[in-house]
Design a protein around this motif. Sequence first.
Motif, mmCIF file in Angstrom:
data_model
loop_
_atom_site.group_PDB
_atom_site.id
_atom_site.type_symbol
_atom_site.label_atom_id
_atom_site.label_comp_id
_atom_site.label_asym_id
_atom_site.label_seq_id
_atom_site.Cartn_x
_atom_site.Cartn_y
_atom_site.Cartn_z
ATOM 1 N N HIS A 129 0.828 -1.206 0.000
ATOM 2 C CA HIS A 129 0.000 0.000 0.000
ATOM 3 C C HIS A 129 0.860 1.254 0.000
ATOM 4 N N ILE A 130 1.924 1.253 0.765
ATOM 5 C CA ILE A 130 2.747 2.452 0.884
ATOM 6 C C ILE A 130 3.525 2.714 -0.392
ATOM 7 N N LEU A 131 4.147 1.652 -0.963
ATOM 8 C CA LEU A 131 4.995 1.844 -2.135
ATOM 9 C C LEU A 131 4.193 2.020 -3.418
ATOM 10 N N SER A 132 2.925 1.645 -3.408
ATOM 11 C CA SER A 132 2.110 1.819 -4.611
ATOM 12 C C SER A 132 1.661 3.263 -4.789
ATOM 13 N N THR A 133 1.895 4.096 -3.818
ATOM 14 C CA THR A 133 1.544 5.517 -3.894
ATOM 15 C C THR A 133 2.788 6.332 -4.225
ATOM 16 N N GLU A 134 2.679 7.224 -5.214
ATOM 17 C CA GLU A 134 3.805 8.055 -5.595
ATOM 18 C C GLU A 134 4.020 9.164 -4.559
ATOM 19 N N PRO A 135 5.257 9.482 -4.248
ATOM 20 C CA PRO A 135 5.516 10.539 -3.252
ATOM 21 C C PRO A 135 5.153 11.914 -3.798
ATOM 22 N N THR A 136 4.531 12.706 -2.938
ATOM 23 C CA THR A 136 4.221 14.098 -3.294
ATOM 24 C C THR A 136 5.354 15.042 -2.918
ATOM 25 N N LEU A 137 6.290 14.546 -2.129
ATOM 26 C CA LEU A 137 7.450 15.336 -1.699
ATOM 27 C C LEU A 137 8.707 14.717 -2.280
ATOM 28 N N GLN A 138 9.499 15.504 -2.963
ATOM 29 C CA GLN A 138 10.773 15.046 -3.487
ATOM 30 C C GLN A 138 11.854 15.332 -2.443
ATOM 31 N N ALA A 139 12.245 14.278 -1.738
ATOM 32 C CA ALA A 139 13.157 14.440 -0.610
ATOM 33 C C ALA A 139 14.584 14.686 -1.083
ATOM 34 N N SER A 140 15.297 15.508 -0.336
ATOM 35 C CA SER A 140 16.713 15.774 -0.574
ATOM 36 C C SER A 140 17.504 15.189 0.591
ATOM 37 N N PHE A 141 18.415 14.301 0.277
ATOM 38 C CA PHE A 141 19.205 13.629 1.300
ATOM 39 C C PHE A 141 20.592 14.251 1.474
ATOM 40 N N GLU A 142 20.776 15.447 0.993
ATOM 41 C CA GLU A 142 22.044 16.144 1.186
ATOM 42 C C GLU A 142 22.199 16.484 2.667
ATOM 43 N N ILE A 143 23.326 16.091 3.240
ATOM 44 C CA ILE A 143 23.523 16.234 4.683
ATOM 45 C C ILE A 143 23.674 17.700 5.060
ATOM 46 N N ARG A 144 22.894 18.098 6.042
ATOM 47 C CA ARG A 144 22.969 19.449 6.587
ATOM 48 C C ARG A 144 23.776 19.447 7.874
ATOM 49 N N GLU A 145 24.385 20.582 8.166
ATOM 50 C CA GLU A 145 25.228 20.685 9.352
ATOM 51 C C GLU A 145 24.401 20.558 10.629
ATOM 52 N N ASP A 146 23.203 21.135 10.622
ATOM 53 C CA ASP A 146 22.374 21.092 11.822
ATOM 54 C C ASP A 146 21.657 19.769 12.008
ATOM 55 N N ALA A 147 21.883 18.803 11.119
ATOM 56 C CA ALA A 147 21.282 17.482 11.290
ATOM 57 C C ALA A 147 22.027 16.657 12.330
ATOM 58 N N ASN A 148 23.264 17.054 12.627
ATOM 59 C CA ASN A 148 24.068 16.334 13.607
ATOM 60 C C ASN A 148 24.084 17.130 14.903
ATOM 61 N N PRO A 149 23.428 16.658 15.960
ATOM 62 C CA PRO A 149 23.347 17.437 17.200
ATOM 63 C C PRO A 149 24.683 17.500 17.925
ATOM 64 N N GLN A 150 24.773 18.439 18.865
ATOM 65 C CA GLN A 150 26.019 18.658 19.584
ATOM 66 C C GLN A 150 26.412 17.454 20.446
ATOM 67 N N SER A 151 25.438 16.780 21.053
ATOM 68 C CA SER A 151 25.772 15.621 21.881
ATOM 69 C C SER A 151 26.420 14.523 21.059
ATOM 70 N N ARG A 152 26.034 14.406 19.796
ATOM 71 C CA ARG A 152 26.631 13.403 18.909
ATOM 72 C C ARG A 152 27.991 13.850 18.408
ATOM 73 N N LYS A 153 28.128 15.145 18.157
ATOM 74 C CA LYS A 153 29.418 15.658 17.708
ATOM 75 C C LYS A 153 30.477 15.521 18.793
ATOM 76 N N ARG A 154 30.064 15.706 20.034
ATOM 77 C CA ARG A 154 31.014 15.657 21.151
ATOM 78 C C ARG A 154 31.251 14.242 21.647
ATOM 79 N N HIS A 155 30.598 13.255 21.030
ATOM 80 C CA HIS A 155 30.783 11.838 21.374
ATOM 81 C C HIS A 155 30.506 11.578 22.855
ATOM 82 N N LEU A 156 29.416 12.133 23.339
ATOM 83 C CA LEU A 156 29.028 11.905 24.726
ATOM 84 C C LEU A 156 28.456 10.504 24.899
ATOM 85 N N THR A 157 28.474 10.032 26.135
ATOM 86 C CA THR A 157 27.930 8.710 26.442
ATOM 87 C C THR A 157 26.416 8.819 26.485
#
Length: 667
Positions: free
Chosen positions: A559-587
Amino acid sequence: MLARSVFQLHWTAVRLSLGLPKDKPAFLQSLTTGPSCLFKRFRTMNNDKEHTDTTAIDVPMEGTNLFSSSETSQKSLTEPGLLPGETVVREGKAAIIFPSANEVFYNPVQEFNRDLTCAVITEFAREQLAQRGVRILVPDEKARVVVELSEEKNGTKDQEVTEQPENTQQKQEESSDKQFITASVGEKCEQGLRVLEGLAASGLRSVRFALEVPGLKSITANDYSAKAAALIARNAEHNNVSHILQASQKDASMVMYEARGKKNRYDVIDLDPYGSPSPFIDAAVQAVSEGGLLCITCTDMAVMAGNSGETCYSKYGSVSIKSKYCHEMALRIILHSLDQRAAVYQRYIEPLLSVSVDFYIRVFVRVKTGQAKVKNSASKQALVYNCVGCGSFHLQRMGKRMSQGKHMKYSAATGPPIGPNCEHCGQRFQLGGPLWAEPLHDHSFVQKVLDAVSGNPGRFGTSKRIEGILSMVTEELQDVPLYYVLDHLSSTVHCNTPPMLPFRSALLHAGHRVSFSHACKNAVKTDAPAGVLWDIIRCWEKSNPVKRERLSETSPAHHILSTEPTLQASFEIREDANPQSRKRHLTRFQENPQANWGPKARAKAGGGISSELEDKRKQFQGKRKHIPDSSQLKDFPCKKFRKGTCTYGEKCCYSHELEGASEQKMD
């Protein structure tokens, strides 16, 4: 005669060395009275010896960290204060005596729980006592370090961020001119907080409060067991905190019911039961003072995560459902239960911090009184509609409130927000809740706790983990209840799982907000509707196609794949997609510290450990390891076919013959 003469010579020497009188009447009187009391002198000598031994063993060096989240020192000591077989367990600054037959009283995995509680109560005491003219002194605490997790731009922070510490320092300098009473750890503060630990067991948590949290007036460590109450008193004396900590042997609910009067209420109530805290919630919301702190632990996660929805309703007044967001739903269920019980007495709650870690959940809420505020309770609760096919969910508020000038108008909510079947996959919905739909945390309070722990990392053995989890909490979207799991989204359509950063970037490119959740490693908390998420998955599937011919026509993936997407997604990585806790390698997500690290077995009535829990854990592990061929699965009935939800038909590897289904069990 010779033996008698030798005995007399020995007795004369002993009498002269101890300074005892020569005549018989004076000698008998000196045994119990007078300055040369023999019994008193022997008791004093023994006490001095105990004090010397205890001081040499139990007092840790200041500034040293003897503990960690994965290792706690345990030593069997042969000092006069210990009975044969007893063990001293050291955690934080406390040294607790444990009987060898009651090891269930101590779970080293929950050291994080106790460390976090000490940190939260310390900051709560700092806020409360500042209004009473009391300043607390935390050992080794230096100038407050402000840990900002806001996004950096070109390696430098915004101007507002750099000015904030200066403003804070200026306020601190202005407030330093006022006259404050200082309160240190281990000292009784007459203007301090009154703390109750309703289910104290060995008293470890209460002893740590006395030794690590400044600004306390009294601590009541209560337990229904006479042995536990006696052990609490021994541990209080063993750690030299008897002037602050008092042991109590009563029913926990009765202790709190007796403190319902405004002058008798406790400023902090801590409940850490074995299993559900539901029997104590009604008494707790009455016994906590105005604006007081309520700390509650729930370890019955199987009930709260959907394994038994009817049991969850009987305990918490909410139906739990099996879902990928079950851990956050458990937090919202206990908050709903607390707010519901508090509303009965014209009180309401303000969550300060709510975390789901390891095998339990822990909530810290402030309780206040106000009839007008209680009217908002219905609009803070919501029902949840969860699709059994694709996992999309929708919330329905229980009430509605609208502002009309200075007044607030309340009305019934309108709905439902969905139709009879899911618009994405065509499957039915499950109804869960009601649950708390407001924010889980007070961002400003969490930031204060984070600053204190980061500025004094040697204070707790689990400081790194506290810093990691609190950092994630400050990054969460506070106004977005529940979350999706990226692995589940991709497995629904049977495609490869996209990396987290490109998927988060696609949501940001589409104009929506997104964050992680501390409750799940691959969580996607976003304000985007479910249709946007499935459009992004459809766009990802086009570059990572699945075999459509293998999908059943009635499956959610078809059902999901038989419907065409109305949004053309862009997977280009943005800087703000990586939060500070992940950048700082916190536990952020700690691995399991040890085997069978979950809740320990319940103590037997006569003492000792029950082995039934360990046997149950091993009973159904690896039950399909001994099946050499998948064709043998036809001997077992299909559980989904019985429920009418199997979509594989004749291709199903299990048997669809209900009447002739084999009753054989897997080894």
